[in-house]
Each structure stands twice: as C-alpha cells, then as structure tokens.
Design a protein around this motif. Structure first.
Motif, PDB file in Angstrom:
ATOM      1  N   GLY A  53       5.727   8.518  -6.789  1.00  0.00           N
ATOM      2  CA  GLY A  53       4.459   7.804  -6.705  1.00  0.00           C
ATOM      3  C   GLY A  53       4.346   6.776  -7.811  1.00  0.00           C
ATOM      4  O   GLY A  53       4.137   7.118  -8.975  1.00  0.00           O
ATOM      5  N   GLU A  54       4.466   5.525  -7.447  1.00  0.00           N
ATOM      6  CA  GLU A  54       4.513   4.447  -8.426  1.00  0.00           C
ATOM      7  C   GLU A  54       3.182   3.723  -8.548  1.00  0.00           C
ATOM      8  O   GLU A  54       2.317   3.814  -7.679  1.00  0.00           O
ATOM      9  N   GLN A  55       3.046   2.974  -9.644  1.00  0.00           N
ATOM     10  CA  GLN A  55       2.075   1.896  -9.736  1.00  0.00           C
ATOM     11  C   GLN A  55       2.858   0.649  -9.344  1.00  0.00           C
ATOM     12  O   GLN A  55       3.860   0.318  -9.975  1.00  0.00           O
ATOM     13  N   HIS A  56       2.444  -0.051  -8.314  1.00  0.00           N
ATOM     14  CA  HIS A  56       3.286  -1.076  -7.709  1.00  0.00           C
ATOM     15  C   HIS A  56       3.684  -2.197  -8.668  1.00  0.00           C
ATOM     16  O   HIS A  56       4.712  -2.852  -8.467  1.00  0.00           O
ATOM     17  N   ASN A  57       2.879  -2.434  -9.700  1.00  0.00           N
ATOM     18  CA  ASN A  57       3.163  -3.553 -10.601  1.00  0.00           C
ATOM     19  C   ASN A  57       3.692  -3.122 -11.964  1.00  0.00           C
ATOM     20  O   ASN A  57       3.669  -3.883 -12.919  1.00  0.00           O
ATOM     21  N   ASP A  58       4.183  -1.884 -12.043  1.00  0.00           N
ATOM     22  CA  ASP A  58       4.664  -1.355 -13.314  1.00  0.00           C
ATOM     23  C   ASP A  58       6.180  -1.480 -13.389  1.00  0.00           C
ATOM     24  O   ASP A  58       6.898  -0.790 -12.651  1.00  0.00           O
ATOM     25  N   ARG A 114       9.567  -9.262   5.978  1.00  0.00           N
ATOM     26  CA  ARG A 114       8.244  -9.225   5.348  1.00  0.00           C
ATOM     27  C   ARG A 114       8.225  -8.395   4.063  1.00  0.00           C
ATOM     28  O   ARG A 114       7.374  -7.500   3.899  1.00  0.00           O
ATOM     29  N   PRO A 115       9.148  -8.643   3.143  1.00  0.00           N
ATOM     30  CA  PRO A 115       9.114  -7.886   1.884  1.00  0.00           C
ATOM     31  C   PRO A 115       7.873  -8.221   1.078  1.00  0.00           C
ATOM     32  O   PRO A 115       7.292  -9.301   1.227  1.00  0.00           O
ATOM     33  N   TRP A 116       7.459  -7.305   0.238  1.00  0.00           N
ATOM     34  CA  TRP A 116       6.307  -7.542  -0.626  1.00  0.00           C
ATOM     35  C   TRP A 116       6.614  -8.683  -1.598  1.00  0.00           C
ATOM     36  O   TRP A 116       7.778  -8.956  -1.907  1.00  0.00           O
ATOM     37  N   PRO A 117       5.579  -9.357  -2.125  1.00  0.00           N
ATOM     38  CA  PRO A 117       5.808 -10.489  -3.025  1.00  0.00           C
ATOM     39  C   PRO A 117       6.648 -10.150  -4.250  1.00  0.00           C
ATOM     40  O   PRO A 117       7.365 -11.010  -4.768  1.00  0.00           O
TER      41      PRO A 117
END
Length: 293
Positions: A53-58, A114-117
């Motif tokens: 479980g990640e923080q997407h911007n970490d 469609r990968p995430w930014p």
C-alpha cells in the motif's frame, strides 16, 4: 592488511550513516515494534499475496517496491513471482502482457496503455525489471468509465453491460459490506455520517468497492500455486486489512495475505498510535520527504 582496515573503516562509516539520526525511513511491525527488513522479506516470500500500500507520490515507496520485487525474485527463483498493479486497468491488460514479454516497444506502450502521469519515474523501472526477468505483469483495476458510472448512479448501472465488458470486472452482482471500516470512513468523509446512505456516500462507496473487488478478483485468478503475487495499490485499498483484503477473503479465505503500508510521520522513532495495526508491516517516512508530484 591496510586494505582490510580501510574496508572495515568504510563499513563502519556506512553503518553509522545508515543508523544515524536522520534515517530515510523506519520499518515497524503491526504492533509498533521495530521490524527487520530481511525477516519481513522471508515472511513475504511465504505469502500467496503481498499488498504493498503506497502513497502514490512518495519516491521512497517506489524505491522500496522495486527492492522488494528484486529480493522476492532472488529468494523465490524463476517463475515464482507475479507483479500486479492498480495503475493499469483491465482493458489494457493485453498491452501490459506484451510489454512484460518484451514484444511491445516503450513508446507504443506509453502511448496506448494509459499509464499514470508519474509512470516514467515511479513505475517504469519496476516494469523494466519484470521484463528483464520474465516476471508476468497484471493490470488489476476496473476500467475507470465503469467506476464513474457507478459513482454517478449505482451498481445497477452495470446490470446491462455486455459480456465483454463484464469480463473486465469482478463477477457481478457485487456484494458490498458497508460496515467495513474503510467504507464507513468514506461515508463520514462524503457527508453520510456513520451511514453510507446520504450525501452521495453510497454510490461513491460502491465505486470504491468495484475497484477493490476487481483488483482482488484478478489478483486471485492471476497466480498459480507456489507463486507470490506482489501487488501495488494505494494504501487505502488495503490498510487495516480492508478493501482488497476483504474481497480476497470472500473469494479465497485460506489465501495467505501480507500487507505493507507507507505512512508519513513527523518523528520516526516510534509508530504513531493511529498507525498501529495499519498493516502487517508499516514503512514510516518523514513528512517532509520530497514528492514526485
């Protein structure tokens, strides 16, 4: 002898730096006790499913995901590791599989899947590692248009989907347990108080449940006995053994699941009370850690 002495001095200096007052992260067990990375890894290697479980911007979370993947591959050996990602939806799975097999160029994959930014910095290294070692990669998430339909209406919006579209989701009709702590928290956040009925909370919870159930279904059906499936997802989808874990237990109650969660704290010396039992292992990073976006 002089070279040996220099090596010892350098090693001691490295240890001093690693164990100094400004660590980049700390690892804890669910009960708040200090955890050892190698012991955690040995435990994860025995699991059927590991939910990271990640923080997407970490950035530290993404680095650790890559390290865990590398170490699980080393421990388990060829053919025993599968990689799953929330970041890719089920309708692009053929492209994900082609890229993992090395038959689809980077440029085509990034244009069509469609990968995430933040894919290039945060997920591409992991997919390249999987490609280099023949590790299957599975996109597990429900296609966004279906989740949006549910959020705007309800799960009944999916009743008339054609078979080809239904195959991209968890089996329907979907049972939603509104008493799960995560869903009750969502009800409070979206104006429903302690009830999912009101303030638009019910349909938002149903959309979240569709994602959780779909990820759980494709996690469960994408691994073979003896394999460990390492799954990357936002921490809310698996914190407190909720969300994805609850749906995994519905479909396969004997599955051995381990969870990791990344949490931020001002101090790293102990696990904050609110993070106790957040996951089997909690990675605590500083609040002022740089973000990728």
């Amino acid at each position: 002898m002089r070279n040996l002495a220099l090596k010892i001095v350098c090693l001691l200096a490295l240890c001093s730096f690693t164990l100094g007052d400004r660590p980049a992260y700390r690892l804890f067990a669910a009960d708040g006790k200090n955890a050892d990375y190698d012991q955690m890894l040995a435990d994860l290697a025995q699991a059927d499913v590991v939910l990271f479980g990640e923080q997407h911007n970490d950035p530290l979370a993404h680095w650790l995901e890559l390290q865990v993947a590398k170490d699980l591959q080393r421990l388990k050996g060829p053919g025993k590791l599968v990689l799953g990602l929330e970041m890719f939806e089920r309708d692009v799975q053929p492209l994900v599989a082609q890229y993992a097999a090395g038959t689809l160029p980077d440029s085509a994959f990034e244009r069509q899947a469609r990968p995430w930014p933040n894919y290039g910095t945060d997920y591409r290294p992991l997919l390249q590692f999987a490609q280099a070692h023949g590790i299957p990669v599975i996109g597990t998430n429900a296609p966004r248009p279906f989740a949006q339909q549910v959020a705007r209406g309800s799960l009944t919006a999916l009743d008339k989907l054609p078979a080809a579209d239904r195959a991209l989701l968890a089996p329907l009709p979907l049972k939603v347990d509104y008493d799960l702590p995560g869903y009750k928290n969502m009800a409070a956040m979206f104006g429903g108080g302690n009830s999912p009925h009101g303030g638009g909370a019910q349909t938002i919870i149903q959309a979240q449940a569709l994602k959780d159930a779909t990820m759980a279904y494709f996690i469960r059906t994408s691994r073979q006995p003896g394999q460990t499936l390492l799954h990357l997802n936002g921490s809310y989808h698996s914190d407190h053994h909720d969300g994805i874990v609850a749906y995994l237990r519905q479909g396969a109650p004997t599955l051995k699941v381990r969870t990791i969660s990344v949490a931020t704290q001002a101090q790293l010396d102990r696990l904050a009370k609110e993070n106790i039992n957040l996951a089997d292992y909690v990675v605590v990073v500083p609040e002022d850690m740089n973000k990728t976006y």
